[in-house]
Design a protein around this motif. Sequence first.
Motif, PDB file in Angstrom:
ATOM      1  N   TYR A 222     -32.276   3.389  14.341  1.00  0.00           N
ATOM      2  CA  TYR A 222     -31.735   2.116  14.836  1.00  0.00           C
ATOM      3  C   TYR A 222     -30.253   1.988  14.523  1.00  0.00           C
ATOM      4  O   TYR A 222     -29.839   1.987  13.363  1.00  0.00           O
ATOM      5  CB  TYR A 222     -32.511   0.966  14.213  1.00  0.00           C
ATOM      6  CG  TYR A 222     -32.065  -0.421  14.642  1.00  0.00           C
ATOM      7  CD1 TYR A 222     -31.590  -0.670  15.932  1.00  0.00           C
ATOM      8  CD2 TYR A 222     -32.129  -1.489  13.756  1.00  0.00           C
ATOM      9  CE1 TYR A 222     -31.193  -1.941  16.316  1.00  0.00           C
ATOM     10  CE2 TYR A 222     -31.746  -2.769  14.126  1.00  0.00           C
ATOM     11  CZ  TYR A 222     -31.278  -2.986  15.412  1.00  0.00           C
ATOM     12  OH  TYR A 222     -30.882  -4.253  15.789  1.00  0.00           O
ATOM     13  N   HIS A 224     -27.867  -0.748  14.529  1.00  0.00           N
ATOM     14  CA  HIS A 224     -27.907  -2.210  14.625  1.00  0.00           C
ATOM     15  C   HIS A 224     -26.565  -2.814  14.974  1.00  0.00           C
ATOM     16  O   HIS A 224     -26.491  -3.938  15.483  1.00  0.00           O
ATOM     17  CB  HIS A 224     -28.423  -2.817  13.319  1.00  0.00           C
ATOM     18  CG  HIS A 224     -27.741  -2.297  12.097  1.00  0.00           C
ATOM     19  ND1 HIS A 224     -26.428  -2.568  11.795  1.00  0.00           N
ATOM     20  CD2 HIS A 224     -28.198  -1.506  11.090  1.00  0.00           C
ATOM     21  CE1 HIS A 224     -26.104  -1.978  10.659  1.00  0.00           C
ATOM     22  NE2 HIS A 224     -27.162  -1.316  10.195  1.00  0.00           N
ATOM     23  N   GLY A 236     -32.323  -7.852  14.870  1.00  0.00           N
ATOM     24  CA  GLY A 236     -32.736  -6.602  14.246  1.00  0.00           C
ATOM     25  C   GLY A 236     -34.174  -6.653  13.762  1.00  0.00           C
ATOM     26  O   GLY A 236     -34.937  -5.690  13.907  1.00  0.00           O
TER      27      GLY A 236
END
Length: 457
Positions: A222, A224, A236
């Motif tokens: 990920y 973010h 998130g």
Amino acid sequence: MSDTESPPTEFEPAESSTTEEFEPVEVFPDSDAFDLRPGADSCYKCSTCDTNCPVAAVDDDFPGPKFQGPEQWRLKQSDDDHEIDDSVMDCSNCMRCDNACPSGVPLSQMHNTARGSYVSEQQSKLSRTYWRNRILANYRSSAWLASKVPRLANAVTNFGPARWLLEKTMGVTSEREFPSFATETFREWWASKGGADGSRERARENRARRGLPRDADRKVAYFHGCYANYNTPEVGKAMVRVFEEFGYEIVVPEQGCSGTPMFANGMLDDARRHAEVTVSSMSDLVEEGYDAIASCTSCSMALRQEYPELFDVDGIDDVAANTFESVEYLRIHEDLKGELADADVDDELAAEFAYHAPCHARNQGLDRQAVELFGELDGVGVEDVGDSCSGISGTYGWKDEKYETSMKIGADMFDHMEAADGDTGMTECPTCAMQMEHGTGYEVRHPLELLETAVVE
């Protein structure tokens, strides 16, 4: 020919030159920079980019993408003394010209390159504008500091006299309210949930519940970005919960800023430093079979397009090829339509949404995905509010001299939102969300938040 003239002699072709080494004519001198000549040569001056430029539509003094792109590039390459026109800093970096061009001219790459040259070679490093732009471009640094004392930071940044002083001293408009900093960042929340180890266990439990092999190869990294970490960690968190619901193991690697605000302000050296951090960690994960996921369309755009266009960093092409926007990724790999067929939506979310597709979503072909995805979700309506640009374009609309331009660009979006059935906005871009809230007063949500409510048990 008269009868008295001699017949022509037998034709004798010129001696072949195919064995001679070809020496191309050097139109432009050698350079270590990216070769943009093929793109510049593809421009046939149709001006489609200019007619699709939101800045040119409201600012008659702005010369448009065609001048800022291929024409500036040719002038710079053919004349060592040519200076980049300072109007390149009026480009908002919405990148709509890339989509509009019928010839595939890399206009935004040319604009980014020209801005970088202008800032490094021509802009005074002692000017207020340079330091204002540098601070705005490096939002991650100021956000990190503010996150240490979020309540104090929120009080100070939105204190009227402080905003007035910031406008007078730095040229940051006092018309906008600063975004709030979260009392717990996303990364702090992520650590409290056990990080990658906790995600692995939750994902395996969900795979078993869904009848999938516990050791199925489902893993994503990920990215973010700055805003989901410091300002909207709920985005998130929604991303984590939704992906884990589908059995994906998540890691959150070391990362810098995507560089998007740095590209827009010509701070390419800063952007490169952040890119090197991100690519270093992400490329290692890609080699291990992870895909890179971003919840912000500007972040996914940077990793997919701007990084490989502007930087030569080991692993950058692999990262670009394996980067996806979060909802896009699930639409590719999961039956979201089926998941939403019998879904219940939490009453805390509005029944009707006014959806705005960010420019950087359009550049990735994602401009209709939220409307298509939620179109048949019971109890929810998602109305597309048109193809206009929001106008804020990251840091652009925060500059005092650009504020009115940004609001003129966003006027169509504001009108369409107010005419829509819903009074809650939806978009994937955090700065577009700021502009939507600023222009209409609507609360704005991310598609992941609605998806979380619909599919997470």
